[in-house]
Enzyme design. Structure first.
Site, short mmCIF file in Angstrom:
data_model
loop_
_atom_site.label_atom_id
_atom_site.label_comp_id
_atom_site.label_asym_id
_atom_site.label_seq_id
_atom_site.Cartn_x
_atom_site.Cartn_y
_atom_site.Cartn_z
N TYR A 169 -21.88 2.03 13.13
CA TYR A 169 -22.06 1.69 11.72
C TYR A 169 -21.13 2.50 10.81
CZ TYR A 169 -26.14 -0.53 13.70
OH TYR A 169 -26.98 -1.31 14.47
N ASP B 189 -32.20 4.58 20.21
CA ASP B 189 -31.55 4.84 21.49
C ASP B 189 -30.99 6.26 21.59
OD1 ASP B 189 -32.14 2.32 22.35
OD2 ASP B 189 -30.27 1.46 21.65
N HIS C 81 -18.52 0.76 20.40
CA HIS C 81 -19.07 -0.58 20.23
C HIS C 81 -19.52 -0.76 18.80
CE1 HIS C 81 -22.85 1.71 21.20
NE2 HIS C 81 -23.25 1.01 20.18
N TYR D 231 -28.89 -7.25 8.78
CA TYR D 231 -29.85 -6.24 8.29
C TYR D 231 -29.16 -4.90 8.08
CZ TYR D 231 -30.52 -3.08 12.32
OH TYR D 231 -30.35 -2.12 13.29
N ARG D 232 -27.91 -4.75 8.59
CA ARG D 232 -27.23 -3.44 8.63
C ARG D 232 -25.87 -3.73 9.22
NH1 ARG D 232 -29.59 1.02 12.88
NH2 ARG D 232 -28.50 2.88 12.19
#
Lengths: 533, 533
Positions: free
Chosen positions: B91, B150, B397, B480-481
């Site tokens: 992100y 995670d 990723h 959502y993000r």
């Protein structure tokens, strides 16, 4: 015709004419008789000059009409006061905080726009009451429950916006927590959809709360930044069964382990239901001055007397109803676990309660103890302090309701502290002082006052109330919600860092309602031109 | 030394000197080597000119120092970019949205200020990671669980603010939902406490969310309005036991009843846990081009082929793990009910899974399948796409993660729609396309991309990603993000009524951060002087 403060009669007449052109003349109310209907039936200023009253009312039928009214209000600087069904009794009802405001009555916006059975939500307008939503669901045979507060005539939106609560499972009983997605007309007349509603053609507006970017829904609750015109609400799928039990404890200090167990049971999701904590000995004390004095004391000898009374008469110091919703084998296992766990408190008694399989019959529905526990709206429970055969006859009630930690020690301490204040002012103004599990993780100590057509009595109520707010703040306890008459007092207690939170709220107020036309004074937030200091 | 955009070198040097006077020279980083540590290890622009990089970093130790830094930034118009632990990989990590911003690194503010066992909450600073909080609790033998995503190295505050999620029970796994009370330095340098924290000496700051008046906490999540310096978080009391089962279905359309049952079970509070929905046939399809093509098709003949493959090979079309936390007799009853209910799907297989009684032994802890399911932070699960022995070796990723309704039909439709886009752009960029129950009541369709030190590959990823955002919006699905590289694209989709929500967010931005010094561009919100159009 009354005129709002700071508005010339000529301007007001022009504004009223413009309102009429938007909604039709029959939906703008200016006559004394019509406007009197918006008086607060439970006002603690009833019959006094300080009673807050409206100057007029206007009832739009759509969000577009709300926008037009808000724009006209901006043009003429007319203070508006939006209400949903106007049934927020005990908290100001349909009367404005600023006398002379024009009530923006949303009762005609009463469409149930969607009820989705598979994903268990509804999209409603502000005029939709709990009765309306319940009937809509029943008529269609949908396997969904609503969660409703004591009186079923209130607005689903209005209650959520005021952080109201109900009686079924978490998260449904926390009405703001069960809210998902808003449509709002902000103070500058813009129409905004929050959360996923901002995405045109969104399929998850009533299902995903946060949307993308800053999550704004909260700013429209207990607020005067916008007029909510649509709201999503999460509903509960009909459970297969319900079972409850009542746990009674008989020692003064048993509240400590009782509440610890309640915490554990609620916070592990075992019992998702709201709790009904009561203090039966306090009801007994109402007719027994000696007991009442002992309840306010921390003298071990006095406490021993109370313990003896509780045990000898079999009057519990505290009792709590544990409620379970789900498949029969699961709720029975939850109840048995609760029984075992709570039996570790010496002398505790666990009494079996109701059991229902759903759907229930009409006969069962007619005899259920607390219909709200099963998501059935009613007006019966609301009789306390209303114009009913409840003694003493009153004009209404209002509640002092500070939030305290969910710990037995805090229950004991707060009751002593508040009882001392009540005694100082004459205890007869108070109905009850007991903790309610309104929200997850905290109690509200609910202290109910009668409001009567008696200025001296009401003056005592008001002075007591204000003193309670001060004393609570000195102990780190603050109100979760209050009657419009006490909003400034309660808000003043939230003063950290020279009222930094209020200043932040005011910055947002000025940004989204620059002329301050919406609900001046609500929750202590005033528009710039009416701000003190 | 790099210089932020729009700032003269002389002013920047003066600002840096002032930062040094606040935090000490050793906590202001301007050398290339030091600043390089704030690069986004997973940037989809790695090695390209457009990679977003910081100009410097400053690491305060207290909220007061944050205030001083924000005030200095206002004086010199220095763009700041606050990070907590900087581990928001996928992100944007620790790199700013606006290149040249000064990273405000909160890692030194890592105090666990309070952990309360009886009321099950913590009060933490932004530098506190899930590992830190877990260890703190373990060392003291407190019977509390955390809920973690995670990777365990992330910030408890940072993850909640970004609407991150975990894997234990509702409401804990929705990290913003489990948040209670904030301390924030707003863009104008003011220190605010929200909720009950605004009441001096409050006893319920971490226990009652809403406080009094407009509920503002949400505006600081996925936002650039303030720097959160303290946050309350609800913890879960250690349950007595855990049990799970895996339900497998083998028909293409079985996702419809499977998801309906999941909804019922979650929404009635029977299973409070997060779900782990997987599509094993999609893993099998990775090595089978014919299957892959069939999965993107709506041709009944192709679907029949898939059904035959699933049934003959015993590869489930979908599987879901149902997880139950609580007393042994209760979780066993919940599991049996689930087994019975799910067995109504023809051909469904219910397989028993793990069972634990708590506390578990060190040996059990070492072998547990998904430690996060038991509130145990780890880094193992995070190996996907990291610099590990996972093939193919990558630099990182990032996930495309739109929210869709929790319905089988939407799962089928969205997978087909996204698969078509992925095929158009070359499917090899996609790792998985399956629904995750990140939040209550919706799915996120997670589509993971590898980022590699290969500009052509990354360009394809970026173009695919942007196309996916557009196609999703056309279908009513929104993110959502997202990674910082795509915030403008995702925000643009939330365009109802000519971007009314963004305009409202911008009004608040301007009110609380008038010089726009905080996190320019975050979640698509730019300060006035950088706003387009």
């Amino acid at each position: 015709m009354s005129v709002p403060p700071g508005v010339s009669e000529r301007d007001f007449q022009r504004a009223v004419a413009r309102f009429e052109s938007v909604v039709g003349a029959e939906w703008v109310f200016t006559s004394d008789e019509d406007v009197a209907l918006y008086r607060d039936a439970y006002s603690p200023f009833v019959g006094e000059a300080q009673e807050k009253v409206a100057s007029a009312a206007v009832a739009p039928q759509s969000a577009e009409q709300v926008q037009e009214i808000v724009r006209i209000a901006n043009e003429f600087r007319i203070p508006l006061y939006p209400i949903s069904t106007g049934r927020n009794l005990g908290y100001g009802g349909s009367a404005p905080v600023l006398s002379g405001s024009v009530v923006l009555d949303l009762k005609r916006m009463n469409r149930i726009l969607e009820v989705d059975e598979r994903n268990a939500y509804a999209l409603v307008e502000p005029g939709v009451s709990y009765f309306d939503l319940y009937r809509h669901i029943e008529e269609r045979g949908l396997k969904l429950w609503i969660d409703c507060p004591d009186p079923g005539w209130g607005s689903v939106i209005g209650n959520a916006l005021d952080h109201g609560v109900g009686y079924t499972m978490n998260p449904y009983r926390d009405h703001w927590g069960a809210q998902c997605g808003l449509e709002v007309v902000t103070g500058d007349g813009e129409l905004v959809r929050t959360g996923m509603g901002a995405l045109p053609g969104s399929r998850t507006w009533q299902q995903f709360k946060y949307g993308f970017g800053p999550y704004l829904d909260g700013i429209f609750s207990q607020s005067n930044f916008g007029v909510v015109t649509k709201m999503g609400v999460w509903l509960m799928p009909q459970p297969e069964a319900y079972v409850d039990c009542t746990v009674e404890v008989f020692g003064h200090d048993d509240i400590v382990p009782l509440v610890d167990h309640m915490n554990y049971i609620m916070n592990t999701g075992l019992q998702n239901a709201g709790t009904n904590l009561q203090s039966p000995i306090r009801f007994a004390a109402a007719a027994n001055p000696e007991l009442r004095a002992a309840l306010a004391s921390s003298d071990p000898a006095e406490i021993a007397k109370l313990n003896a009374f509780a045990r000898e008469r079999g009057v519990p110091f505290y009792s709590n109803i544990f409620k379970f919703y789900g498949p029969e084998e699961v709720v029975r296992a939850q109840l048995e676990y609760t029984r075992r766990r709570l039996s570790s408190i010496p002398g505790a008694r666990v009494r079996d309660g109701a059991f229902y399989r759903f759907p229930i019959t009409a006969e069962q529905k007619a005899t259920v103890r607390d219909p709200q526990d099963l998501g059935i709206p009613t007006l019966e429970t609301f009789s306390i302090g209303a114009r009913s055969n409840f003694a003493p006859a009153t004009r209404g009630h209002l509640g002092f309701s500070p939030v305290i930690p969910m710990r037995g020690e805090d229950v004991i301490e707060s009751q002593r502290v508040f009882q001392r204040v009540l005694q100082e002012f004459g205890t007869d103004v108070a109905l009850l002082v007991f903790p309610q599990s309104y929200h997850p993780r905290t109690f509200v100590i609910l202290c109910m006052f009668y409001v009567m057509p008696d200025a001296a009595h009401n003056d005592a109520v008001r002075r007591t109330f204000k003193r309670l707010v001060e004393v609570a703040a000195e102990h780190g306890w603050g109100e979760y919600r209050t009657h419009t008459a006490f909003m400034d007092d309660c808000a003043a207690a939230y003063s950290f860092n020279d009222h930094a939170l209020r200043k932040l709220q005011e910055k947002i107020k000025d940004a989204v309602d620059p002329n301050g036309v919406l609900s001046a004074g609500r929750y202590g937030i005033w528009p710039q031109h009416l701000r003190k200091g």
